[in-house]
Design a protein around this motif. Structure first.
Motif, PDB file in Angstrom:
ATOM      1  N   TRP A  59       0.855  -1.192   0.000  1.00 38.40           N
ATOM      2  CA  TRP A  59       0.000   0.000   0.000  1.00 38.40           C
ATOM      3  C   TRP A  59       0.882   1.230   0.000  1.00 38.40           C
ATOM      4  CZ3 TRP A  59      -3.147  -2.341   4.550  1.00 38.40           C
ATOM      5  CH2 TRP A  59      -4.210  -3.111   4.042  1.00 38.40           C
ATOM      6  N   LEU A  60       0.626   2.136  -0.917  1.00 34.42           N
ATOM      7  CA  LEU A  60       1.410   3.372  -0.998  1.00 34.42           C
ATOM      8  C   LEU A  60       0.480   4.557  -1.170  1.00 34.42           C
ATOM      9  CD1 LEU A  60       4.233   2.149  -3.416  1.00 34.42           C
ATOM     10  CD2 LEU A  60       4.427   2.486  -0.929  1.00 34.42           C
ATOM     11  N   ASN A  61       0.882   5.679  -0.589  1.00 33.87           N
ATOM     12  CA  ASN A  61       0.079   6.896  -0.635  1.00 33.87           C
ATOM     13  C   ASN A  61       0.768   7.899  -1.562  1.00 33.87           C
ATOM     14  OD1 ASN A  61      -1.108   9.394  -0.100  1.00 33.87           O
ATOM     15  ND2 ASN A  61      -1.535   8.853   2.033  1.00 33.87           N
ATOM     16  N   PRO A  62       0.126   8.243  -2.675  1.00 33.21           N
ATOM     17  CA  PRO A  62       0.790   9.129  -3.644  1.00 33.21           C
ATOM     18  C   PRO A  62       1.023  10.541  -3.122  1.00 33.21           C
ATOM     19  CG  PRO A  62      -1.494   8.702  -4.298  1.00 33.21           C
ATOM     20  CD  PRO A  62      -1.214   7.809  -3.119  1.00 33.21           C
ATOM     21  N   ASP A  63       0.396  10.889  -1.997  1.00 35.47           N
ATOM     22  CA  ASP A  63       0.674  12.201  -1.396  1.00 35.47           C
ATOM     23  C   ASP A  63       2.010  12.224  -0.646  1.00 35.47           C
ATOM     24  OD1 ASP A  63      -1.767  13.107  -2.295  1.00 35.47           O
ATOM     25  OD2 ASP A  63      -2.808  12.685  -0.400  1.00 35.47           O
ATOM     26  N   HIS A  64       2.531  11.043  -0.342  1.00 38.43           N
ATOM     27  CA  HIS A  64       3.723  11.018   0.494  1.00 38.43           C
ATOM     28  C   HIS A  64       4.951  11.612  -0.195  1.00 38.43           C
ATOM     29  CE1 HIS A  64       2.358   7.846   3.686  1.00 38.43           C
ATOM     30  NE2 HIS A  64       1.963   9.060   3.963  1.00 38.43           N
ATOM     31  N   LEU A 154      17.104  12.652  15.108  1.00 40.22           N
ATOM     32  CA  LEU A 154      15.725  12.384  15.511  1.00 40.22           C
ATOM     33  C   LEU A 154      15.348  11.001  14.994  1.00 40.22           C
ATOM     34  CD1 LEU A 154      12.892  13.283  16.588  1.00 40.22           C
ATOM     35  CD2 LEU A 154      12.429  14.073  14.245  1.00 40.22           C
ATOM     36  N   LEU A 155      15.194  10.071  15.916  1.00 39.26           N
ATOM     37  CA  LEU A 155      14.737   8.731  15.531  1.00 39.26           C
ATOM     38  C   LEU A 155      13.237   8.694  15.776  1.00 39.26           C
ATOM     39  CD1 LEU A 155      17.797   8.409  15.816  1.00 39.26           C
ATOM     40  CD2 LEU A 155      17.402   6.124  16.720  1.00 39.26           C
ATOM     41  N   HIS A 156      12.501   8.655  14.692  1.00 42.20           N
ATOM     42  CA  HIS A 156      11.054   8.845  14.781  1.00 42.20           C
ATOM     43  C   HIS A 156      10.347   7.550  14.386  1.00 42.20           C
ATOM     44  CE1 HIS A 156       7.406  11.296  14.780  1.00 42.20           C
ATOM     45  NE2 HIS A 156       7.037  10.606  13.720  1.00 42.20           N
ATOM     46  N   ARG A 157       9.758   6.925  15.382  1.00 42.37           N
ATOM     47  CA  ARG A 157       9.059   5.667  15.107  1.00 42.37           C
ATOM     48  C   ARG A 157       7.695   5.944  14.478  1.00 42.37           C
ATOM     49  NH1 ARG A 157       5.265   2.219  17.102  1.00 42.37           N
ATOM     50  NH2 ARG A 157       5.589   0.074  16.456  1.00 42.37           N
ATOM     51  N   VAL A 158       7.411   5.203  13.418  1.00 40.76           N
ATOM     52  CA  VAL A 158       6.125   5.324  12.733  1.00 40.76           C
ATOM     53  C   VAL A 158       5.357   4.025  12.936  1.00 40.76           C
ATOM     54  CG1 VAL A 158       5.007   5.635  10.490  1.00 40.76           C
ATOM     55  CG2 VAL A 158       7.092   6.913  11.031  1.00 40.76           C
ATOM     56  N   ASP A 159       4.091   4.160  13.273  1.00 33.91           N
ATOM     57  CA  ASP A 159       3.246   2.989  13.513  1.00 33.91           C
ATOM     58  C   ASP A 159       2.949   2.287  12.182  1.00 33.91           C
ATOM     59  OD1 ASP A 159       1.138   1.209  14.055  1.00 33.91           O
ATOM     60  OD2 ASP A 159       0.415   2.478  15.703  1.00 33.91           O
ATOM     61  N   PRO A 160       3.349   1.022  12.056  1.00 28.87           N
ATOM     62  CA  PRO A 160       3.146   0.335  10.767  1.00 28.87           C
ATOM     63  C   PRO A 160       1.691   0.000  10.480  1.00 28.87           C
ATOM     64  CG  PRO A 160       4.007  -1.199  12.393  1.00 28.87           C
ATOM     65  CD  PRO A 160       4.005   0.168  13.055  1.00 28.87           C
ATOM     66  N   ARG A 161       0.810   0.284  11.429  1.00 29.52           N
ATOM     67  CA  ARG A 161      -0.619   0.121  11.137  1.00 29.52           C
ATOM     68  C   ARG A 161      -1.161   1.330  10.385  1.00 29.52           C
ATOM     69  NH1 ARG A 161      -2.661  -0.682  17.120  1.00 29.52           N
ATOM     70  NH2 ARG A 161      -1.224   1.091  17.224  1.00 29.52           N
ATOM     71  N   HIS A 162      -0.431   2.442  10.468  1.00 27.76           N
ATOM     72  CA  HIS A 162      -0.942   3.693   9.897  1.00 27.76           C
ATOM     73  C   HIS A 162      -0.049   4.287   8.819  1.00 27.76           C
ATOM     74  CE1 HIS A 162      -3.926   3.685  13.044  1.00 27.76           C
ATOM     75  NE2 HIS A 162      -2.984   3.666  13.977  1.00 27.76           N
ATOM     76  N   GLY A 163       1.241   4.041   8.880  1.00 29.47           N
ATOM     77  CA  GLY A 163       2.162   4.727   7.988  1.00 29.47           C
ATOM     78  C   GLY A 163       2.313   6.186   8.403  1.00 29.47           C
ATOM     79  N   ARG A 165       1.744   9.864   8.926  1.00 24.03           N
ATOM     80  CA  ARG A 165       0.526  10.671   9.007  1.00 24.03           C
ATOM     81  C   ARG A 165       0.876  12.134   9.228  1.00 24.03           C
ATOM     82  NH1 ARG A 165      -3.372   7.314  13.047  1.00 24.03           N
ATOM     83  NH2 ARG A 165      -1.537   7.439  14.404  1.00 24.03           N
ATOM     84  N   ALA A 166      -0.143  12.969   9.256  1.00 20.09           N
ATOM     85  CA  ALA A 166       0.090  14.422   9.368  1.00 20.09           C
ATOM     86  C   ALA A 166       0.961  14.751  10.571  1.00 20.09           C
ATOM     87  CB  ALA A 166      -1.251  15.145   9.450  1.00 20.09           C
ATOM     88  N   ASP A 167       0.717  14.080  11.697  1.00 19.50           N
ATOM     89  CA  ASP A 167       1.508  14.365  12.903  1.00 19.50           C
ATOM     90  C   ASP A 167       2.993  14.067  12.696  1.00 19.50           C
ATOM     91  OD1 ASP A 167      -0.751  15.094  14.170  1.00 19.50           O
ATOM     92  OD2 ASP A 167      -0.846  13.390  15.552  1.00 19.50           O
TER      93      ASP A 167
END
Ligand SMILES: [Mg+2]
Length: 180
Positions: A59-64, A154-163, A165-167
């Motif tokens: 799954w990929l988001n073209p806005d990214h 900055l090591l920034h963990r991203v939730d793999p359930r969401h990818g 996000r704006a935050d």
């Protein structure tokens, strides 16, 4: 804003931040498109004879892509997709070809559970400030980097359930602005 040479690096993981693989299979997150990808390395043999494995649903988001390019960072792939990220991921989300971190083998976590990517990224950054988005970073990695990397990180963990996000984009932008 200052010149490119002073921009921090942004190390980009694919699976987790860009491909929210841990979302419920029946609920593709909003904004994402489904791709079925079988790269030569997944197939274990060169094209045109893949077929030893089923394609991977990605799954990929073209806005990214545009959102990442709008950040004041120099983007770098930091993913097990390595060079294949440029061919199979970048065009689907609107990113240009990016530099790619190559990983040593074997890919084994370090002493105490430090993620196997971490030391390589600190080496790659070579003293430049960097942010890193990944679903597998932990406090162990933060601690490890803090004593081995002289510049800010900055090591920034991203939730793999969401990818991403704006935050997450807000956090990355804020950190870079504070850096510059
Ligand atoms: Mg990942």
């Amino acid at each position: 804003m200052t010149g490119t040479a002073t921009r921090p690096l942004l190390f980009l993981d694919v699976d987790g931040p860009l491909n929210p693989y841990a979302a419920k299979p029946t609920r593709r997150p909003d904004g994402y498109q489904t791709h079925r990808i079988l790269t030569p390395s997944m197939a274990g043999q060169p094209l045109p004879m893949p077929g030893r494995r089923k394609p991977l649903r990605v799954w990929l988001n073209p806005d990214h892509g545009p959102s990442l390019l709008a950040l004041p960072y120099d983007l770098v792939w930091a993913t097990t997709w390595t060079d294949e990220a440029n061919e199979w991921i970048a065009p689907r989300i609107g990113l240009p070809e990016l530099p790619v971190v190559q990983w040593p083998r074997p890919r084994q976590d370090g002493p105490g559970g430090v993620f196997w990517k971490t030391a390589t990224l600190v080496e790659w950054a070579a003293g430049r400030p960097f942010a890193w988005v990944d679903d597998e970073v932990t406090d162990l990695d933060v601690a490890w980097v803090s004593v081995r990397h002289r510049a800010p990180a900055l090591l920034h963990r991203v939730d793999p359930r969401h990818g991403l996000r704006a935050d997450d984009f807000t956090a990355l932008a804020s950190w870079a602005v504070a850096m510059i």
